[in-house]
Design an enzyme around this catalytic site. Sequence first.
Site, PDB file in Angstrom:
ATOM      1  N   ASN A 326       2.261  73.526 -57.329  1.00  0.00           N
ATOM      2  CA  ASN A 326       3.208  74.234 -56.471  1.00  0.00           C
ATOM      3  C   ASN A 326       4.455  73.348 -56.352  1.00  0.00           C
ATOM      4  OD1 ASN A 326       2.825  75.829 -53.201  1.00  0.00           O
ATOM      5  ND2 ASN A 326       4.685  75.075 -54.127  1.00  0.00           N
ATOM      6  N   ARG A 451       0.778  81.342 -51.088  1.00  0.00           N
ATOM      7  CA  ARG A 451       1.705  80.237 -51.406  1.00  0.00           C
ATOM      8  C   ARG A 451       1.656  79.903 -52.893  1.00  0.00           C
ATOM      9  NH1 ARG A 451       3.608  79.078 -46.559  1.00  0.00           N
ATOM     10  NH2 ARG A 451       2.321  80.055 -44.963  1.00  0.00           N
ATOM     11  N   ASP A 456       5.624  83.520 -50.833  1.00  0.00           N
ATOM     12  CA  ASP A 456       5.156  83.226 -49.491  1.00  0.00           C
ATOM     13  C   ASP A 456       6.294  83.434 -48.503  1.00  0.00           C
ATOM     14  OD1 ASP A 456       5.972  80.952 -51.202  1.00  0.00           O
ATOM     15  OD2 ASP A 456       5.913  79.819 -49.340  1.00  0.00           O
ATOM     16  N   GLU A 661      19.236  80.198 -50.521  1.00  0.00           N
ATOM     17  CA  GLU A 661      17.954  80.387 -51.212  1.00  0.00           C
ATOM     18  C   GLU A 661      17.630  81.849 -51.506  1.00  0.00           C
ATOM     19  OE1 GLU A 661      14.806  79.907 -48.422  1.00  0.00           O
ATOM     20  OE2 GLU A 661      13.343  79.249 -49.904  1.00  0.00           O
TER      21      GLU A 661
END
Length: 741
Positions: A326, A451, A456, A661
């Site tokens: 991740n 996630r 997420d 983002e």
Amino acid sequence: MQGTSNHRARGSDDYGVYDDAKTYYASEERHSNRYGVRTRTYSQNSLVKQLERMGASEPFRRGSHDESTMDQGRRFLVNVDATLEILKNQEDTDGNMQITIEDNGPKVISLRTAASAGHNRFEVRGTYMLSNLLQELTLAKEYGRKQIILDEGRLNENPVDRLSRLIRDHFWDGLTRRIDASSIEVAARDPKDWTDDPRPRIYVPLGAPEQYEYYQKVAAERPELRLDVQQLPENITVELIRDLNDKPGLLAVAVEKVEEDDGKGNKTTTLKGLPFVVPGGRFNELYGWDSYMESLGLLIHERVDLAKSMVLNFCFCIEHYGKILNATRSYYLARSQPPFLTDMALRVYEKIKHEPDSKEFLRRAILAAIKEYHSVWTSEPRLDPVTGLSRYRPDGLGVPPETEATHFVHILEPYIKKHNMGFKEFVRAYNYGEIKEPELDEYFLHDRAVRESGHDTSYRLEGVCANLATIDLNSLLFKYETDIGRTIRSLFGDKLIIPAEFCAGTPYQPGESVSSAAWDRRAKRRKLTMDKLMWNEEEGMFFDYDTVKKQRCTYESATTFWALWAGLASPKQAADMVKKGLPKLEMFGGLVAGTEKSRGELGLDRPNRQWDYPYGWAPQQMLAWTGLLRYSFTEEAERLAYKWLFMITKAFVDFNGVVVEKYDVTRPIDPHRVDAEYGNQGLDFKGVAKEGFGWVNASYVYGLQIVNAHMRRALGTLTPYETFVKAIELNNERAMANLTL
Ligand SMILES: OC[C@H]1O[C@H](O[C@H]2O[C@H](CO)[C@@H](O)[C@H](O)[C@H]2O)[C@H](O)[C@@H](O)[C@@H]1O
Ligand SMILES: [Ca+2]
């Protein structure tokens, strides 16, 4: 590259209006000529480029008007501190160190012109120019300048050019990290660290003893860093990962050996970290799928080395941690993210294939991807043995520690009350199994999966993710299968030997050779299963499949387009998706993550989730554009790219150069404002944005390659899509009327 077509080239004997900040502001000479009366001596190379940009064709002849045509416009003589003070007091009326359309100042400031030696003044007007002035002066101050000669071109620059230039010259560098003595202070910083003593800490895998020795030396030589160096044991269990949460740290990635000169002519060998780009904001480590998206932008900007070294870092992660993580922090050790390694490696390979070691680079990446495919994605618990499809389903224990502090409050509150404990006390007791709550175990099994999915969080996945064979993951695995098969066939003579170090967790024996046929079969089988279980012709969409309930889900998600990106959809399915699926997901600013209907009602007990309506994310856009183009839906790809780029450009112009983002794609005025989960990353800057956000930066440069030249020009003048289309239609009508056939 399109994005820099009207920018001046840099010549050693020449000042470029659009030079990067360092070149522009660090030059003593450029700003010391008080009256700005420069004798421009153009190098031949920059002269030719300049003429090309003006549309002149060869042979170029230097005529008497050259000097004036090449005049880059007005220049100002600016006192940095005093002007910053005026901007702050007069224009930044809400005091957030940015000049935006929400400030209520007079929106005008008069600057002295350089050509008049400061006697004449000229007015700079409007939010965009004033905010650019604030940005430029903030940079000038950082380079220690008291007075500058500032080109007007830096204030009224075409915003598409300006943003592309900032990404190319500043944002990538601002987001680049390498882990070694030179920059461990920056790389180890973790804004998410929840402990009382967030000191820099690095965990080194057992298989990298040289790195362990190296970092120990760095820690000993530079005690002021307080660098804590820890070696990971061979067997990384979920209990270990939980225990490391008391001492979270960065995970070591790939390094190279280089020769160092100690200044006295002695050469020693040392280690140098292979660089990588981080997403930005609170995410200061190497991420899985962000890196892929970023690489698409990096490759356009010819930052091939950076993209290549990110692939090598991924190989290191698979070799030493068993998966692409991740992200590279201890608390992410058990989970991965959407897999993109084969496409990323092949794109890099395309750029370096003339280099002698390129085949070896690709071989290592494909071997790593094969290992990851078998040991992570098609092994239990991620593999559903009944359908043969895969799920995001990582192991783990307890509450993920890296989320913002309040994230799980509403979930945990009833249990906290039941056990009559404080929040922290309960979390610790639950994490260590002193309290058993099977319902919570189930919740966190799915939360970890959410996630791992990268999405997420979203109501598509909450409370069920670990059971879902998602359209996104299975499209990506189909892409792995087809990429691996094609690469083995076309580049490795249909025979790839699997060395011992890539065998663990796979069905192969050391030295076994693999051919493309098995990969073709896997892809074919996956496609057939997905068609059967996930495709809904009526809706014109692929849906996730619940492997426990054994039924197709109904949440309408932009991930349906991943089937186009992967080349999994048939031409008929693609056409259905464009006709029926796309209209449900297309908004003002491009694709929305999911439909409003699928998200459902929100309320106090059901807060909004950042991967649901009304938010739009860069990776969804990029994959959809690429997929649509793959099936020749050029108009749709261009339209979606235009909408996304328009939204980003407008926010950039109106809000002091902001790049964030994610965006609210239904919100035309301030799409960067997102009030979900941890808010938005990329907003928090003073005066000038230095990084943007990794995958949005990439989507911007990538999107500019998708739209046509007309569209690019219209974006530069902030023309809304509808206005642009009307103008094109009108033009077409006129052209048709004038056709004399
Ligand atoms: O800290 C909260 C979560 O943050 C990450 O997720 C988000 O940012 C990532 C980096 O840009 C991105 O890859 C992911 O898609 C986003 O949702 C992190 O990946 C999560 O694991 C973490 O819990
Ligand atoms: Ca302001």
